[in-house]
Design an enzyme around this catalytic site. Structure first.
Site, PDB file in Angstrom:
ATOM      1  N   ASP A 168       0.851  -1.190   0.000  1.00 63.19           N
ATOM      2  CA  ASP A 168       0.000   0.000   0.000  1.00 63.19           C
ATOM      3  C   ASP A 168       0.889   1.244   0.000  1.00 63.19           C
ATOM      4  OD1 ASP A 168      -1.969   1.872   0.245  1.00 63.19           O
ATOM      5  OD2 ASP A 168      -2.969   0.939   1.948  1.00 63.19           O
ATOM      6  N   ASP A 202      -3.407   2.649  -5.598  1.00 62.54           N
ATOM      7  CA  ASP A 202      -2.259   2.652  -4.683  1.00 62.54           C
ATOM      8  C   ASP A 202      -2.151   1.381  -3.838  1.00 62.54           C
ATOM      9  OD1 ASP A 202      -4.500   3.061  -3.161  1.00 62.54           O
ATOM     10  OD2 ASP A 202      -3.725   4.767  -2.033  1.00 62.54           O
ATOM     11  N   GLU A 203      -2.834   0.318  -4.258  1.00 65.11           N
ATOM     12  CA  GLU A 203      -2.893  -0.888  -3.432  1.00 65.11           C
ATOM     13  C   GLU A 203      -2.737  -2.132  -4.308  1.00 65.11           C
ATOM     14  OE1 GLU A 203      -5.787  -2.459   0.206  1.00 65.11           O
ATOM     15  OE2 GLU A 203      -6.415  -0.836  -1.112  1.00 65.11           O
TER      16      GLU A 203
END
Length: 404
Positions: free
Chosen positions: A9, A103-104
């Protein structure tokens, strides 16, 4: 064979990108999102969290809580470019990965311990991402996606954590029940009313009690609290629907403006369908009024991706839904029941000129941008349009400040 699942993350991703672009923003309280009173916080720096600010909060409230915070509107294209760089690094290093958001990421490292140490390998990959992008990133490593995600959140900011096999329950037990994925504010309040604060309390309860209180979600939350999760890492997401909506800075009853925005939205989504070789068989319109009451209406149609078929249907739904005496806060459209396929020719209505026109317009849009060719009635909707391909298997970029 034991599974080994890695969760990565990018910490406060939008904020971190803005700080790379402008180094003067480092260590300053920073808010990314809508700049108007109706805007929403898409991301906030750790410096602002001590004031009680969190993502999803109204920007007006956030600015009242932290008046010295720097507010930036943000740019989806810039964030996508940085996300793509990280994606390429992960793609080079792991056999199977899933990009669950901009973003993960999840990666399946099962079996790699025979050749590498999974924790060491993940550490080296994380260091490479930090070195090559300058972005802070955290990871959690365990036997499944849920425990790894919780471990990542515990490791933040900019750190890493491994949960050894068999230690999933002891790791989760002392944590707040709110840290279990899928426990939102309402579920958390329900559990707190039952006296449940820690994960350990749920671990000690029979599953059927949780199921009686929360239904099917209770069963899933009980399993997650016990570190049980068999969800696979899925390398590609096939979109079931695409949508677009706009919230107005000021509530409006300007019907010409509303219809123009609906036409622009429909035109843009129809172009995205054709670009992705997709067809839709269900269209829907949503209206939210100034009193926050929200209404929607949908209609099944023959499979199509043609503007001249979709636009009249959208406007027809809008006309049947719209209450002319009330101010409108938000409008949106959605295309669902998507299938793969090219535009279906209507033998009775379509002409060769129509088909050639679509090909020519899409060629210009592919080359110069999706707003390079628009209908005159849609010219007022200046902020609608994206070159992001919604059918590339990656999740959409979500910025919480799309205003009109």
């Amino acid at each position: 064979m034991e599974k080994t699942i890695l969760h990565l993350d990018l910490d406060t991703f939008y904020v971190s990108v803005e700080r790379i672009i402008n180094t003067e923003l480092k260590n300053k309280p920073l808010l990314v999102g809508g700049t108007s009173d109706r805007g929403v916080v898409a991301a906030c720096s750790y410096e602002t969290r001590g004031f009680g600010i969190h993502s999803g909060m109204p920007m007006k409230m956030a600015k009242e809580l932290c008046p010295e915070a720097v507010v930036i509107r943000g740019n989806a294209g810039t964030y996508s470019k940085y996300s793509d760089v990280v994606t390429e690094i992960i793609k080079e290093h792991v056999p199977v990965f899933e990009k669950s958001s901009i973003d993960e990421f999840y990666a399946d490292l099962s079996g790699m311990d025979r050749f590498f140490g999974c924790y060491k390998y993940a550490t080296e990959m994380r260091q490479k991402i930090i070195r090559e992008t300058g972005l802070p990133i955290s990871f959690g490593l365990s036997v499944n996606k849920v425990v790894s995600k919780v471990a990542t959140n515990e490791a933040k900011p900019n750190n890493q954590l491994k949960i050894d096999f068999g230690l999933e329950k002891p790791f989760l037990a002392p944590l707040s029940i709110k840290k279990i994925p899928m426990v939102g504010d309402k579920t958390y309040q329900t559990l707190r009313n039952l006296g449940i604060r820690q994960v350990k309390t749920v671990q000690d309860m029979p599953m059927d009690i949780m199921q009686r209180v929360l239904g099917a979600n209770g069963r899933l939350i009980w399993k997650r609290a016990n570190g049980i999760d068999n969800t696979p890492v899925i390398p590609f997401h096939d979109r079931k629907s695409i949508s677009n909506e706009r919230t107005f800075d000021k509530d409006t009853i300007d019907v010409i403006k509303l219809r123009g925005i609906l036409i622009a939205m429909t035109e843009n989504l129809a172009y995205q369908l054709r670009r992705g070789d997709k067809l839709t068989a269900c269209v829907a319109v949503k209206i939210r009024y100034s009193d926050f009451n929200t209404y929607s209406k949908q209609s099944r149609i023959p499979y199509t991706s043609a503007d001249h078929t979709l636009i009249p249907k959208i406007l027809e739904l809008f006309d049947s839904l719209y209450n002319k005496r009330m101010l409108v806060r938000l409008i949106g459209i959605r295309f669902s029941h998507l299938v793969s396929g090219n535009y279906q020719i209507n033998l009775f209505e379509d002409t060769e000129e129509t088909l050639n026109l679509y090909q020519a317009m899409d060629y210009v849009r592919n080359r110069f941008g999706c707003r390079s060719v628009v209908r005159a009635s849609a010219m007022g909707a200046k902020t609608i349009g994206s070159m992001h391909n919604p059918f590339n298997g990656e999740p959409p970029v979500v910025l919480a400040h799309r205003k009109q």
